[in-house]
Design an enzyme around this catalytic site. Sequence first.
Site, mmCIF file in Angstrom:
data_model
loop_
_atom_site.group_PDB
_atom_site.id
_atom_site.type_symbol
_atom_site.label_atom_id
_atom_site.label_comp_id
_atom_site.label_asym_id
_atom_site.label_seq_id
_atom_site.Cartn_x
_atom_site.Cartn_y
_atom_site.Cartn_z
ATOM 1 N N CYS A 175 0.637 -7.533 11.677
ATOM 2 C CA CYS A 175 0.897 -7.670 13.112
ATOM 3 C C CYS A 175 0.142 -8.845 13.724
ATOM 4 C CB CYS A 175 0.564 -6.376 13.838
ATOM 5 S SG CYS A 175 1.726 -5.055 13.459
ATOM 6 N N GLY A 176 -0.360 -9.764 12.917
ATOM 7 C CA GLY A 176 -0.831 -11.020 13.487
ATOM 8 C C GLY A 176 -2.322 -11.310 13.445
ATOM 9 N N LYS A 190 -9.657 -2.347 1.494
ATOM 10 C CA LYS A 190 -9.311 -1.199 2.333
ATOM 11 C C LYS A 190 -10.112 0.035 1.911
ATOM 12 C CE LYS A 190 -6.464 -3.797 4.375
ATOM 13 N NZ LYS A 190 -6.429 -4.154 5.783
ATOM 14 N N ARG A 218 2.944 -4.243 17.503
ATOM 15 C CA ARG A 218 4.321 -4.701 17.703
ATOM 16 C C ARG A 218 5.039 -3.692 18.572
ATOM 17 N NH1 ARG A 218 6.679 -8.291 13.719
ATOM 18 N NH2 ARG A 218 4.912 -8.917 12.431
ATOM 19 N N SER A 237 -1.455 -3.628 10.195
ATOM 20 C CA SER A 237 -1.083 -4.500 9.082
ATOM 21 C C SER A 237 0.161 -5.322 9.429
ATOM 22 C CB SER A 237 -0.796 -3.656 7.847
ATOM 23 O OG SER A 237 -1.945 -2.921 7.512
ATOM 24 N N HIS A 295 -10.728 -2.414 11.314
ATOM 25 C CA HIS A 295 -9.632 -3.274 10.825
ATOM 26 C C HIS A 295 -9.393 -4.383 11.855
ATOM 27 C CE1 HIS A 295 -5.162 -3.361 9.279
ATOM 28 N NE2 HIS A 295 -5.889 -4.276 8.686
ATOM 29 N N ARG A 340 0.839 -1.199 0.000
ATOM 30 C CA ARG A 340 0.000 0.000 0.000
ATOM 31 C C ARG A 340 0.871 1.245 0.000
ATOM 32 N NH1 ARG A 340 -1.877 0.831 4.339
ATOM 33 N NH2 ARG A 340 -1.275 -1.019 5.499
ATOM 34 N N ARG A 400 1.887 -12.026 -0.803
ATOM 35 C CA ARG A 400 0.534 -12.306 -0.291
ATOM 36 C C ARG A 400 -0.078 -13.538 -0.922
ATOM 37 N NH1 ARG A 400 -1.803 -8.889 3.861
ATOM 38 N NH2 ARG A 400 -0.104 -7.427 4.226
ATOM 39 N N ASN A 431 6.296 -8.547 1.824
ATOM 40 C CA ASN A 431 4.844 -8.337 1.792
ATOM 41 C C ASN A 431 4.198 -9.189 0.695
ATOM 42 O OD1 ASN A 431 2.413 -7.105 2.734
ATOM 43 N ND2 ASN A 431 2.435 -5.737 0.951
ATOM 44 N N TYR A 476 -1.148 -3.438 -7.066
ATOM 45 C CA TYR A 476 -0.984 -4.190 -5.810
ATOM 46 C C TYR A 476 -2.295 -4.235 -5.011
ATOM 47 C CZ TYR A 476 -0.215 -5.324 -1.025
ATOM 48 O OH TYR A 476 -0.363 -5.903 0.207
ATOM 49 N N GLY A 477 -2.607 -5.396 -4.490
ATOM 50 C CA GLY A 477 -3.845 -5.684 -3.763
ATOM 51 C C GLY A 477 -4.489 -4.547 -2.993
ATOM 52 N N ASP A 498 -9.494 -9.871 8.757
ATOM 53 C CA ASP A 498 -8.962 -8.524 8.501
ATOM 54 C C ASP A 498 -9.945 -7.389 8.788
ATOM 55 O OD1 ASP A 498 -6.584 -7.103 7.530
ATOM 56 O OD2 ASP A 498 -7.824 -6.482 5.839
ATOM 57 N N GLY A 508 0.150 -20.335 18.503
ATOM 58 C CA GLY A 508 -0.772 -21.168 19.273
ATOM 59 C C GLY A 508 -0.793 -20.816 20.756
ATOM 60 N N ASP A 509 0.368 -20.440 21.277
ATOM 61 C CA ASP A 509 0.420 -20.124 22.712
ATOM 62 C C ASP A 509 -0.351 -18.853 23.058
ATOM 63 O OD1 ASP A 509 1.833 -22.245 24.051
ATOM 64 O OD2 ASP A 509 3.579 -21.677 22.838
HETATM 65 P P1 GTP Z 1 -2.485 -7.787 7.285
HETATM 66 O O1 GTP Z 1 -2.986 -8.803 6.326
HETATM 67 O O2 GTP Z 1 -1.401 -6.928 6.714
HETATM 68 O O3 GTP Z 1 -3.575 -6.952 7.883
HETATM 69 O O4 GTP Z 1 -1.673 -8.589 8.458
HETATM 70 P P2 GTP Z 1 -2.157 -9.449 9.719
HETATM 71 O O5 GTP Z 1 -2.424 -8.536 10.869
HETATM 72 O O6 GTP Z 1 -3.202 -10.400 9.337
HETATM 73 O O7 GTP Z 1 -0.797 -10.239 10.109
HETATM 74 P P3 GTP Z 1 -0.424 -11.788 9.954
HETATM 75 O O8 GTP Z 1 -1.227 -12.670 10.839
HETATM 76 O O9 GTP Z 1 -0.391 -12.106 8.521
HETATM 77 O O10 GTP Z 1 1.059 -11.785 10.529
HETATM 78 C C1 GTP Z 1 2.081 -10.988 9.995
HETATM 79 C C2 GTP Z 1 3.441 -11.461 10.423
HETATM 80 O O11 GTP Z 1 3.529 -11.520 11.845
HETATM 81 C C3 GTP Z 1 3.763 -12.860 9.908
HETATM 82 O O12 GTP Z 1 5.092 -12.875 9.443
HETATM 83 C C4 GTP Z 1 3.608 -13.733 11.124
HETATM 84 O O13 GTP Z 1 4.461 -14.837 11.072
HETATM 85 C C5 GTP Z 1 3.953 -12.800 12.294
HETATM 86 N N1 GTP Z 1 3.190 -13.166 13.517
HETATM 87 C C6 GTP Z 1 1.871 -13.386 13.602
HETATM 88 N N2 GTP Z 1 1.505 -13.743 14.860
HETATM 89 C C7 GTP Z 1 2.643 -13.739 15.591
HETATM 90 C C8 GTP Z 1 2.927 -14.026 16.974
HETATM 91 O O14 GTP Z 1 2.062 -14.370 17.773
HETATM 92 N N3 GTP Z 1 4.232 -13.887 17.362
HETATM 93 C C9 GTP Z 1 5.224 -13.517 16.490
HETATM 94 N N4 GTP Z 1 6.459 -13.397 16.963
HETATM 95 N N5 GTP Z 1 4.990 -13.248 15.188
HETATM 96 C C10 GTP Z 1 3.720 -13.355 14.738
HETATM 97 C C1 SPV Z 2 -3.125 -4.532 5.278
HETATM 98 O O1 SPV Z 2 -2.130 -3.912 4.850
HETATM 99 O O2 SPV Z 2 -3.666 -4.261 6.386
HETATM 100 C C2 SPV Z 2 -3.676 -5.651 4.493
HETATM 101 C C3 SPV Z 2 -3.122 -5.928 3.177
HETATM 102 O O3 SPV Z 2 -4.607 -6.305 4.945
HETATM 103 S S1 SPV Z 2 -3.732 -4.861 1.954
HETATM 104 O O4 SPV Z 2 -5.007 -5.393 1.490
HETATM 105 O O5 SPV Z 2 -2.761 -4.854 0.890
HETATM 106 O O6 SPV Z 2 -3.925 -3.556 2.499
HETATM 107 MN MN MN Z 3 -5.090 -5.669 7.045
#
Ligand code: GTP
Ligand code: SPV
Ligand code: MN
Length: 629
Positions: free
Chosen positions: A296-297, A252, A443, A294, A272, A113, A412, A410, A243-244, A321, A537-538
Amino acid sequence: MEKRRKRGKFVLRAIDDTNIIPDRYVFMNNPAPAISPPAGIGDHKPANQAVLDWVHEVEQLTQPENIFWCDGSERENDFLIAESLKQNVLIRLNEKKAPRSYLHRSNPNDVARVEQFTFICTPTKAEAGPTNNWSEPAETYSKLQGLLKGAMRGRTMFVVPYIMGPPDSPLTKIGFEITDSKYVVLSMRIMTRMGEIAVKRLGHDPKAEWNRGVHSLLDVNPERRFICHFPQDNAIISVGSGYGGNVLLSKKCLALRIGSYLARKQGWLAEHMLILGVESPAGKKHYVAAAFPSACGKTNFAMLIPPKHFAGWKVTTVGDDIAWMQIRDGRLWAVNPENGYFGVVPGTSCKSNPNAMKSIERDTLYTNVALTDDSDVWWEGKDGAPPKHAIDWRGNDWTPDSKEKAAHPNSRFATPMRNNPVLDPQVEDGNGVPISAIIFGGRRSGTMPLVFQAFDWEHGTYIGATMASETTAAATGAVGQVRRDPMAMLPFCGYNIGDYFRHWLETGKRLTKPPLIFHVNWFRKSADGKFLWPGFGDNMRVLGWIIDRCEGRVGANESAIGHIPRLQDLDLGELRGVTPNQMRELLNVNAEEWQKEISDHAKFFESLGSVVPKELDKQRENLAARFKS
Ligand code: GTP
Ligand code: SPV
Ligand code: MN
């Protein structure tokens, strides 16, 4: 401009989405007053004259060779995939290793983005507020019309009708996206409920509410890349990107930026947030929504598999999302407006997220991952040893000795939510699912404990409004810098952030059974720079405490920042690799760090000017005072 052209710096190379569809597949030639589908493929007729008029307008402006009305059928999909393969828009993957899956490479200048080129175009700058780029609507329309003039000459213009939300939900919105990219059409088919269904829902009412989205790749030049939103017109124009997040206008742009604007006007919330279901061994189920910025998990948390120690607990995914939430019976009810997941690939493995791995085993459109010699996909963090040779996301040779990453950070996947083995059974319920808890998080290498609970809704709103996170590769720009990202909506709130905070406060007043609000941080680091918490998982251990709080059956320590679990309040049975000292560090509230944090909150609010509701300033004063008492 001329010079750059000559050097070819921004001109698209081999993998391109700019070719036209051969004439024999053309569905309609200019001019377009009576839009009718081709014989054979698709048979819907959009009856709404307002849509026809708008499509005609865009056609006159962009002058495409052909217009292709998408009906969302299998046959259409097969046809578009075949065309995309011919034109190198897609690369076919190994049918055994990745059935019905394809790889797309976006232009290397176009992989995330672009917040600096994203605009909210409201009549006044104040409506867009201090956190958005603003530009004047009339001027912006005229600038964009200049760029779009003749932009689709020799190309096919696709019209994609879609809905966001379960088919029978009162929250569901209709959109039409015009695009000259087949990759966009194929992605929209995964990410939204597309075709016929939208045309039917639109019906014949000329005043029906629907979003008009126009997208054109132009020449994929960052200098002519603009993602513009016109909330008052329910319109989006996106140019110069493939890009998406910039071009799947459903996501978004509509579901969050325009969505948040409509939500405030109409009295609901567009956030979000992931939505997950969590069921105890006794069969009691709660739903939780969580806003993390984005990358962040969210996707990972939404598909979590509890550790063995939590036998009998089950987590299911409603969304990964975006959450649209409305008030009913004094509670918040959430739907996932999307139909698929557009998730971060790197780091996804059978160890970190087995449910995501199963989801992307087939029917998946990958963007910017590496291609192995046997036509499989690979990325950093995938299970097993790296391949000895691969083609990286740019299309260059790659070996484990290469300095460059094989997959873009990034990169996807787009995959239908139906592929998720833990898809929640209520996902199609238009009433939504009742939300017991809302979680904010980001984070943060320091300051923020693993988890804490707000004292009440207003305090929770403050926690959301002041949350921060290190930036990630999901948007262009520096990575790893702490920035305030209120409710993970900084890049997505389509109106004045002060009014958005106010809307949160007002929503709280309408709730008689408000969700409890929490803040989590999976990313706290030790002095030697390692994550203190194993995550993934934890995270169930934290979710378990949150659910116990909702049930009122577990204790906490009342700290200055909120309720924090004591060690004995968390179920840490069989937790490996975390020492009691580390646990204490994870739950620690360091007064010095918090002095800085509070002063950063104050600076952030000051930077927003006078728009911040006074209740939130009061919350900060209370927080500071609690540290003193
Ligand atoms: P968007 O699609 O951009 O909105 O991202 P998202 O918030 O869905 O994040 P996603 O779950 O895809 O995680 C993004 C990155 O963070 C990946 O590289 C994961 O491996 C890492 N990640 C996710 N959960 C954890 C966690 O609990 N601990 C750690 N250390 N890393 C994590
Ligand atoms: C984000 O960046 O929060 C995403 C990926 O979910 S995108 O759809 O490219 O914005
Ligand atoms: Mn997102």
